[in-house]
Design a protein around this motif. Structure first.
Motif, PDB file in Angstrom:
ATOM      1  N   VAL B 160     -39.347   7.437   6.293  1.00  0.00           N
ATOM      2  CA  VAL B 160     -39.532   8.599   7.154  1.00  0.00           C
ATOM      3  C   VAL B 160     -38.228   8.986   7.844  1.00  0.00           C
ATOM      4  CG1 VAL B 160     -40.621   9.335   9.331  1.00  0.00           C
ATOM      5  CG2 VAL B 160     -42.004   8.277   7.532  1.00  0.00           C
ATOM      6  N   ARG B 161     -37.466   8.004   8.302  1.00  0.00           N
ATOM      7  CA  ARG B 161     -36.253   8.368   9.037  1.00  0.00           C
ATOM      8  C   ARG B 161     -35.169   8.906   8.110  1.00  0.00           C
ATOM      9  NH1 ARG B 161     -31.915   4.206   9.832  1.00  0.00           N
ATOM     10  NH2 ARG B 161     -32.769   2.414   8.744  1.00  0.00           N
ATOM     11  N   HIS B 162     -35.155   8.480   6.867  1.00  0.00           N
ATOM     12  CA  HIS B 162     -34.168   9.044   5.936  1.00  0.00           C
ATOM     13  C   HIS B 162     -34.502  10.502   5.611  1.00  0.00           C
ATOM     14  CE1 HIS B 162     -32.353   5.179   5.822  1.00  0.00           C
ATOM     15  NE2 HIS B 162     -33.419   4.601   5.310  1.00  0.00           N
ATOM     16  N   ASP B 165     -33.279  12.502   8.647  1.00  0.00           N
ATOM     17  CA  ASP B 165     -31.823  12.671   8.664  1.00  0.00           C
ATOM     18  C   ASP B 165     -31.382  13.718   7.638  1.00  0.00           C
ATOM     19  OD1 ASP B 165     -31.538  10.894  10.696  1.00  0.00           O
ATOM     20  OD2 ASP B 165     -30.783   9.237   9.489  1.00  0.00           O
ATOM     21  N   LEU B 166     -31.953  13.634   6.441  1.00  0.00           N
ATOM     22  CA  LEU B 166     -31.585  14.605   5.398  1.00  0.00           C
ATOM     23  C   LEU B 166     -32.044  16.013   5.777  1.00  0.00           C
ATOM     24  CD1 LEU B 166     -32.491  12.608   2.153  1.00  0.00           C
ATOM     25  CD2 LEU B 166     -30.193  13.292   2.881  1.00  0.00           C
ATOM     26  N   GLY B 167     -33.209  16.096   6.392  1.00  0.00           N
ATOM     27  CA  GLY B 167     -33.769  17.402   6.751  1.00  0.00           C
ATOM     28  C   GLY B 167     -32.986  18.105   7.839  1.00  0.00           C
ATOM     29  N   PRO B 172     -20.606  21.385   8.190  1.00  0.00           N
ATOM     30  CA  PRO B 172     -19.919  22.363   9.027  1.00  0.00           C
ATOM     31  C   PRO B 172     -19.923  23.747   8.362  1.00  0.00           C
ATOM     32  CG  PRO B 172     -18.680  20.320   8.979  1.00  0.00           C
ATOM     33  CD  PRO B 172     -19.824  20.149   8.016  1.00  0.00           C
ATOM     34  N   GLY B 173     -20.325  24.760   9.120  1.00  0.00           N
ATOM     35  CA  GLY B 173     -20.374  26.119   8.587  1.00  0.00           C
ATOM     36  C   GLY B 173     -21.721  26.515   8.003  1.00  0.00           C
ATOM     37  N   GLN B 174     -22.631  25.560   7.894  1.00  0.00           N
ATOM     38  CA  GLN B 174     -23.927  25.849   7.268  1.00  0.00           C
ATOM     39  C   GLN B 174     -24.959  26.279   8.309  1.00  0.00           C
ATOM     40  OE1 GLN B 174     -25.930  22.374   5.694  1.00  0.00           O
ATOM     41  NE2 GLN B 174     -27.871  23.482   5.818  1.00  0.00           N
ATOM     42  N   LEU B 175     -25.190  27.577   8.410  1.00  0.00           N
ATOM     43  CA  LEU B 175     -26.163  28.060   9.395  1.00  0.00           C
ATOM     44  C   LEU B 175     -27.589  28.042   8.840  1.00  0.00           C
ATOM     45  CD1 LEU B 175     -24.853  31.139  11.442  1.00  0.00           C
ATOM     46  CD2 LEU B 175     -25.799  29.021  12.333  1.00  0.00           C
ATOM     47  N   GLY B 176     -27.715  28.230   7.552  1.00  0.00           N
ATOM     48  CA  GLY B 176     -29.044  28.303   6.945  1.00  0.00           C
ATOM     49  C   GLY B 176     -29.569  26.929   6.551  1.00  0.00           C
ATOM     50  N   ILE B 177     -30.630  26.935   5.766  1.00  0.00           N
ATOM     51  CA  ILE B 177     -31.244  25.691   5.313  1.00  0.00           C
ATOM     52  C   ILE B 177     -30.728  25.376   3.908  1.00  0.00           C
ATOM     53  CG2 ILE B 177     -33.448  24.613   4.686  1.00  0.00           C
ATOM     54  CD1 ILE B 177     -34.709  26.454   6.881  1.00  0.00           C
ATOM     55  N   SER B 178     -30.192  24.189   3.721  1.00  0.00           N
ATOM     56  CA  SER B 178     -29.630  23.827   2.423  1.00  0.00           C
ATOM     57  C   SER B 178     -30.725  23.334   1.486  1.00  0.00           C
ATOM     58  CB  SER B 178     -28.574  22.733   2.590  1.00  0.00           C
ATOM     59  OG  SER B 178     -29.215  21.511   2.933  1.00  0.00           O
ATOM     60  N   GLU B 179     -30.372  23.199   0.220  1.00  0.00           N
ATOM     61  CA  GLU B 179     -31.342  22.674  -0.741  1.00  0.00           C
ATOM     62  C   GLU B 179     -31.740  21.249  -0.387  1.00  0.00           C
ATOM     63  OE1 GLU B 179     -30.744  22.994  -4.942  1.00  0.00           O
ATOM     64  OE2 GLU B 179     -30.162  25.099  -4.714  1.00  0.00           O
ATOM     65  N   GLU B 180     -30.736  20.504   0.098  1.00  0.00           N
ATOM     66  CA  GLU B 180     -30.994  19.110   0.476  1.00  0.00           C
ATOM     67  C   GLU B 180     -31.990  19.052   1.652  1.00  0.00           C
ATOM     68  OE1 GLU B 180     -27.964  15.458   1.209  1.00  0.00           O
ATOM     69  OE2 GLU B 180     -28.044  16.960   2.795  1.00  0.00           O
ATOM     70  N   ASN B 181     -31.787  19.939   2.654  1.00  0.00           N
ATOM     71  CA  ASN B 181     -32.721  20.005   3.787  1.00  0.00           C
ATOM     72  C   ASN B 181     -34.129  20.308   3.276  1.00  0.00           C
ATOM     73  OD1 ASN B 181     -30.329  22.030   5.680  1.00  0.00           O
ATOM     74  ND2 ASN B 181     -30.470  19.796   5.552  1.00  0.00           N
ATOM     75  N   ALA B 241     -39.719  13.857  15.663  1.00  0.00           N
ATOM     76  CA  ALA B 241     -39.412  13.876  17.090  1.00  0.00           C
ATOM     77  C   ALA B 241     -39.475  12.477  17.687  1.00  0.00           C
ATOM     78  CB  ALA B 241     -40.402  14.795  17.809  1.00  0.00           C
ATOM     79  N   GLY B 242     -40.320  11.627  17.115  1.00  0.00           N
ATOM     80  CA  GLY B 242     -40.521  10.312  17.711  1.00  0.00           C
ATOM     81  C   GLY B 242     -39.546   9.266  17.245  1.00  0.00           C
ATOM     82  N   ALA B 243     -38.655   9.606  16.341  1.00  0.00           N
ATOM     83  CA  ALA B 243     -37.792   8.575  15.783  1.00  0.00           C
ATOM     84  C   ALA B 243     -36.316   8.823  16.056  1.00  0.00           C
ATOM     85  CB  ALA B 243     -38.038   8.469  14.288  1.00  0.00           C
ATOM     86  N   GLU B 244     -35.795   9.927  15.527  1.00  0.00           N
ATOM     87  CA  GLU B 244     -34.342  10.093  15.554  1.00  0.00           C
ATOM     88  C   GLU B 244     -33.794  10.354  16.963  1.00  0.00           C
ATOM     89  OE1 GLU B 244     -32.577  13.149  15.826  1.00  0.00           O
ATOM     90  OE2 GLU B 244     -34.360  14.337  16.261  1.00  0.00           O
ATOM     91  N   THR B 245     -34.672  10.747  17.880  1.00  0.00           N
ATOM     92  CA  THR B 245     -34.224  11.050  19.228  1.00  0.00           C
ATOM     93  C   THR B 245     -33.829   9.779  19.990  1.00  0.00           C
ATOM     94  OG1 THR B 245     -36.576  11.096  19.664  1.00  0.00           O
ATOM     95  CG2 THR B 245     -35.467  13.206  19.535  1.00  0.00           C
ATOM     96  N   VAL B 246     -34.731   8.797  19.993  1.00  0.00           N
ATOM     97  CA  VAL B 246     -34.415   7.530  20.665  1.00  0.00           C
ATOM     98  C   VAL B 246     -33.260   6.840  19.939  1.00  0.00           C
ATOM     99  CG1 VAL B 246     -35.291   5.232  21.263  1.00  0.00           C
ATOM    100  CG2 VAL B 246     -36.713   7.246  21.669  1.00  0.00           C
ATOM    101  N   THR B 247     -33.236   6.963  18.613  1.00  0.00           N
ATOM    102  CA  THR B 247     -32.124   6.439  17.822  1.00  0.00           C
ATOM    103  C   THR B 247     -30.796   6.921  18.396  1.00  0.00           C
ATOM    104  OG1 THR B 247     -33.434   6.377  15.790  1.00  0.00           O
ATOM    105  CG2 THR B 247     -31.044   6.552  15.529  1.00  0.00           C
TER     106      THR B 247
END
Lengths: 64, 404
Positions: B160-162, B165-167, B172-181, B241-247
């Motif tokens: 879930v956390r990976h 992170d990918l999402g 840098p410079g990427q304002l939109g949503i990438s394919e990876e996201n 919201a419950g994971a990467e924030t406390v990380t």
């Protein structure tokens, strides 16, 4: 006299208000908030306004 | 008024490398020079003063979440997925009420033992001479707590956390949503969707189970159950919201205490200061930098007006260091007077963090254990690496050596 009004649909039992002025706000063991007395008096006004400001849910207001 | 000619034009670019490396420099300029910042090129507004951000968070009738909370989403013609962070009242209230009782300060006490166990488990596995606070400790433990509460089977919890992170990652410079996201959102969505369907067959006593049986008022006023997509959206949000924030908060804590050893000493001398330290960390290096809203009407704020129909960045991290709200706002001080202004680190108002009490408890327990595990430590500052992400900031790598 101004009165305390709590929106119980917004309240999520964070207990910040009880921490500020336990004489007025009390959270029971079921996470239900009780307003022990809803009058805003010169004695408690400052702490009640502080509770209004600090409530993370903006569930407390004062009605004139 | 005379402007100094040497100063470059103030441009806030939420995906520039400079901003990812140091968000606080531009915040100061925005607060001072352009409190109601307007970006002509990208056609958005940004608020950075405490008074304005707090007022906008209160005014959910003007500042709507219904188009999403990120610039790319707000601009998109597509409506966002059905998730509580993308809702306004009254729908928001119905959905939030389904789970908010599970996250009150009292209710999350039932998670205390789990958190302690996980914190001790991950700390016991690190090499004190050389470990990475984020990768080895603050990354793995919070995601275990929240996904366990949600009902995700153990073998998928770290995955879930990976996905998160990918999402959230932005080049840098990427304002939109990438394919990876997009791929990460799809993968996690497909996973949760399958899990919901499986649990409809074999219900369990967890949040998925509760969401499956829950009912909310439909448009016709009749009560209805949630569909699979709605539950999927809820789970994806909880996991993120419950994971990467406390990380990030714990990673930043270790960095800030290394920069301010006298503050770490205050904690070593008096553990009762740990909760105050967590509040100060949320103010000073809170992971959430901003959320984007969309103005449904012209909105009056203490320092100006935002017109209707615009994306607006509510910059909580900037507001939390506003000297108009706090004395010595740019100073990290765990003894500060918390009542000076509302800490916006966990938001404020109807969308304030659902898991705030859990986040506080996790961070407190993590700090208490770190105080025991590494009363003296050093951070390898040369090898610190920050994340480049949409709306959250912190470190990806925090290399630490425990001093003995």
């Amino acid at each position: 006299m101004s009165k305390i009004v709590v929106d119980f649909g917004l309240c999520e039992a964070n207990g910040v208000c009880m921490g500020i002025i336990p004489e007025v706000f009390d959270l029971d063991d079921n996470d239900y908030l009780h307003v022990l007395q809803d009058d805003v008096t010169p004695e408690n006004e400052e702490q009640i306004r502080e509770s209004v400001r600090q409530c993370p849910r903006q569930a407390i207001s004062i009605k004139d | 008024m005379e402007a100094p000619v040497t100063k470059p034009k103030l441009v806030f670019n939420p995906v520039s490398k400079d901003y990812f490396d140091n968000p606080y420099e531009i915040y100061q300029r925005m607060r001072d020079e352009a409190p109601i910042y307007y970006d002509e090129q990208e056609d958005f507004y940004a608020l950075t003063r405490h008074a304005d951000v707090a007022a906008a968070l209160k005014d959910h009738e003007s500042f709507s979440s219904s188009r999403g909370c990120d610039l790319a989403m707000v601009r998109s013609d597509e409506r966002p997925q059905k998730s509580i962070i993308f809702m306004d009242p009254p729908d928001h209230r119905f959905m939030r009420s389904l789970l908010n009782k599970a996250f009150t300060p009292r209710a999350i006490q039932s998670q205390r033992e789990t958190v302690i166990e996980l914190v001790e488990h991950y700390l016991s596995k690190v090499d004190p001479d050389h470990f990475d606070v984020v990768q080895d400790f603050s990354g793995p433990f919070p995601v275990e707590v929240i996904t366990r509460m949600a009902g995700v089977p153990e073998e998928f919890r770290q995955q879930v956390r990976h996905w998160i992170d990918l999402g959230l990652h932005k080049e840098p410079g990427q304002l939109g949503i990438s394919e990876e996201n997009m791929q990460a959102h799809m993968d996690s969505g497909i996973y949760y969707y399958g899990l919901v369907q499986e649990r409809r067959e074999n219900p369990q006593d967890d949040m998925i189970g509760r969401l499956i049986t829950a009912e909310i008022p439909g448009p016709d006023g009749e009560m209805r159950k949630l569909d699979d997509i709605e539950i999927t959206g809820f789970l994806a949000l909880l996991g993120g919201a419950g994971a990467e924030t406390v990380t990030k908060l714990v990673g930043s804590a270790v960095v800030e205490f290394a920069r301010h050893p006298e503050q770490w000493q205050l904690l070593l001398d008096d553990r009762s200061r740990v909760p105050d330290a967590v509040e100060e960390l949320l103010r000073y290096v809170g992971p959430v930098q901003y959320n984007v809203r969309y103005t449904l009407k012209d909105a009056e704020l203490p320092n100006g007006t935002v017109p209707a129909g615009k994306p607006v960045f509510l910059m909580k991290a900037a507001a939390n260091r506003d000297p108009r709200a706090y004395d010595d706002a740019e100073t990290f001080d765990i003894t500060r007077d918390k009542s000076q202004a509302q800490n916006l680190g966990l938001g404020y108002g109807i969308h304030s963090c659902l898991g705030a009490a859990l986040a506080r408890m996790e961070t407190q327990i993590a700090l208490e254990h770190l105080l025991d595990f590494m009363p003296r430590y050093e951070v390898d500052f040369a090898r610190l690496e920050r994340v480049n992400m949409q709306n959250v900031a912190g470190y990806h790598h925090v290399p630490v050596k425990v001093l003995r």
